[in-house]
Design a protein around this motif. Structure first.
Motif, short mmCIF file in Angstrom:
data_model
loop_
_atom_site.label_atom_id
_atom_site.label_comp_id
_atom_site.label_asym_id
_atom_site.label_seq_id
_atom_site.Cartn_x
_atom_site.Cartn_y
_atom_site.Cartn_z
N LEU A 1 -4.52 -4.72 -5.83
CA LEU A 1 -4.28 -3.35 -5.38
C LEU A 1 -4.30 -2.38 -6.56
CD1 LEU A 1 -3.62 -1.46 -3.05
CD2 LEU A 1 -1.21 -2.03 -3.36
N ARG B 1 -6.97 0.66 -7.07
CA ARG B 1 -6.53 2.05 -7.24
C ARG B 1 -7.07 2.65 -8.53
NH1 ARG B 1 -0.15 2.33 -5.39
NH2 ARG B 1 -0.50 1.90 -3.20
N ASN C 1 0.82 -1.21 0.00
CA ASN C 1 0.00 0.00 0.00
C ASN C 1 0.85 1.26 0.00
OD1 ASN C 1 -2.54 -1.14 -0.10
ND2 ASN C 1 -2.65 -1.39 2.11
#
Length: 72
Positions: A61, A65, A12
Motif C-alpha cells: 500500500l 501510494r 486504506n
C-alpha cells in the motif's frame, strides 16, 4: 466481506503516519514471534504468517501510494 477485505479497507483508511506506526508494531511483533519460535514458546504458529502478510500488505500500500504521488 472476508477478513482480508476488511483488513485491506482498514489499511486504506489510514494515513501514511499511521501506516508507518502499524508497520513498526508489526515488525516488533514479528521479531518477538521469531524469538518465541526459536525458544519453542510459540503458542499460535499461524500468527507468524498473519503478521508477515500484514507487513507485506502495508508495504504494498505504501509503495502504491508513493507511485501515485510521483505520477501526479
Amino acid at each position: 466481506m472476508s477478513k482480508i477485505d476488511t483488513r485491506r479497507s482498514d489499511l486504506n483508511a489510514k494515513t501514511e503516519d499511521q501506516l508507518g506506526e502499524e508497520l513498526g508494531n508489526l515488525k516488533r511483533e514479528a521479531f518477538n514471534l521469531r524469538f518465541q519460535a526459536a525458544t519453542n514458546q510459540l503458542e499460535k504458529p499461524s500468527r507468524v504468517r498473519e503478521v508477515r502478510r500484514d507487513i507485506a500488505r502495508i508495504k504494498t500500500l505504501q509503495s502504491a501510494r508513493s507511485r501515485d504521488a510521483a505520477a501526479k
